[in-house]
Design a protein around this motif. Sequence first.
Motif, mmCIF file in Angstrom:
data_model
loop_
_atom_site.group_PDB
_atom_site.id
_atom_site.type_symbol
_atom_site.label_atom_id
_atom_site.label_comp_id
_atom_site.label_asym_id
_atom_site.label_seq_id
_atom_site.Cartn_x
_atom_site.Cartn_y
_atom_site.Cartn_z
ATOM 1 N N GLU A 116 -9.810 89.064 49.258
ATOM 2 C CA GLU A 116 -9.273 88.486 47.879
ATOM 3 C C GLU A 116 -8.510 87.167 47.991
ATOM 4 O O GLU A 116 -8.511 86.364 47.191
ATOM 5 N N VAL A 117 -8.027 86.993 49.267
ATOM 6 C CA VAL A 117 -7.090 85.751 49.316
ATOM 7 C C VAL A 117 -8.219 84.600 49.444
ATOM 8 O O VAL A 117 -7.619 83.525 48.939
ATOM 9 N N LEU A 118 -9.458 84.749 49.859
ATOM 10 C CA LEU A 118 -10.413 83.769 49.767
ATOM 11 C C LEU A 118 -10.538 83.256 48.227
ATOM 12 O O LEU A 118 -10.826 82.142 47.918
ATOM 13 N N GLY A 119 -10.603 84.499 47.274
ATOM 14 C CA GLY A 119 -10.888 84.338 46.061
ATOM 15 C C GLY A 119 -9.609 83.467 45.415
ATOM 16 O O GLY A 119 -9.891 82.483 44.436
ATOM 17 N N TYR A 120 -8.395 83.685 45.842
ATOM 18 C CA TYR A 120 -7.465 82.881 45.195
ATOM 19 C C TYR A 120 -7.581 81.463 45.314
ATOM 20 O O TYR A 120 -7.051 80.467 44.576
ATOM 21 N N VAL A 121 -7.898 81.287 46.834
ATOM 22 C CA VAL A 121 -7.960 79.750 47.298
ATOM 23 C C VAL A 121 -9.158 79.120 46.365
ATOM 24 O O VAL A 121 -8.869 77.917 45.863
ATOM 25 N N THR B 77 -10.092 87.504 39.711
ATOM 26 C CA THR B 77 -10.625 87.065 40.922
ATOM 27 C C THR B 77 -10.615 87.868 42.152
ATOM 28 O O THR B 77 -11.653 87.960 42.951
ATOM 29 N N ALA B 78 -9.471 88.752 42.068
ATOM 30 C CA ALA B 78 -9.556 89.899 42.938
ATOM 31 C C ALA B 78 -10.786 90.858 42.796
ATOM 32 O O ALA B 78 -11.259 91.141 43.779
ATOM 33 N N VAL B 79 -10.831 91.115 41.608
ATOM 34 C CA VAL B 79 -11.893 92.166 41.223
ATOM 35 C C VAL B 79 -13.410 91.602 41.829
ATOM 36 O O VAL B 79 -14.089 92.251 42.428
ATOM 37 N N TRP B 80 -13.625 90.411 41.423
ATOM 38 C CA TRP B 80 -14.919 89.870 41.712
ATOM 39 C C TRP B 80 -15.263 89.761 43.128
ATOM 40 O O TRP B 80 -16.126 89.844 43.937
#
Length: 412
Positions: A308-313, A297-300
């Motif tokens: 990155e935090v948006l990806g985790y959400v 998720t962080a990579v993409w």
Amino acid sequence: MAVRPVTGDVLGARRDSVFTRMPIAARIALIYVAARIVTTVFLVIAAELSTPASRFGGDANIGNFVLGWDAQWYQFIAEYGYPAELPRDDAGVVTTNQWAFMPLFPVLAKILGLPFGGYGVGALLLALAAGYGACLALYHLLRTHLDEAAALWAVVFFASMPIAALFQVGYAEGLFLLLLFLALRCVQRRRFGWLYGLVPLMGFTRPGVLAFALMLALYGIWRWFRRRTDPLPVRQIVHIVLVGLLAAAVGLSWQYIAGAATGDPSAYLETELAWRRSWTGESEAGFVPFHGFVQATAVWFRLWGMPEVLGYVALGVAVLAIAAVLLFEPHVRRLGVEIRLWSTSYVVYLLLVFFPQSSIFRLLVPLAPLFGAFALPRSIGWRIGVLAACLAGQWWWIYNMYALASTYYQIP
């Protein structure tokens, strides 16, 4: 066992038409052949659009696609087997090699290709035949809970799905799906004896049999709590437990086989991590359950220029949404507990072990029984719309993975 609903019109044909009078195997064959013709046209166009910047070159043809990408690894296994010594880079880190791929597909493809002049023909024929078998098995799996029209439309979606090109290239997915659908059908009909043969075949076709072990565990718990209204004989308890243990043993066995053959107990795990490290650049990173999805998720999101935090959400929301669909969505609930438990188990399995990259679409194919939920709405407009979306997605996938095929995120 659910009572089958009364059959209505089938794919827009009158109930007394030539199509509806044909045996179901013949009807599905017509659907499958039509879908393969469309895919062939897409592949021909992709070959014409291929340029020197593509890994297939400016003079690409369908034969190149059949043995392209991971299909080359299966061909390498068929011709040379598995390495007794793991390949390593200058830093001593294991690099990509054949141990990431299971042996059943290349062995069968090699045998099938002997009378036809080579492995490539055998791989194509095996993929095509397994794809048709998977369509037929999917129909019978869904027909228990859906009417004939809905089950056939689900087959149409499956045969035309965005990555239906897998039925025409040297990948093991079609064979795995055939075995998986047969295994789910055996659980559905409570013919557990057949699973002692199907489970090992699944396990040595491609990774994923551990998800089937989890599914059987959940199925056994579900049956136990329903035993007053749905009797659970001791014989079935024994079968569920033994087959579950067999699936777990088969799922873990490849690590020990690779370790014994190479003298390195971590051979299989290090080989799988080699693909992940090519994305992350972390040569020392080990395997941690669930970490792959978080890391990817962080990579993409970095690749897309987003926080990155948006990806985790987004990952958390996606997991909750998938859980809600599998638990509560009415059309999914209509498919029966076996399909829902399999889908849940496979999603958990992916979250545990997979690092999502461009092959995520291919890795989601074992969730194909959920096409039955898309086929349930009776509106012909809806069904044509779903088919159009499948075909549009199929062209997008073929164009990116075979016509362009020029970057590290265009790997099927």
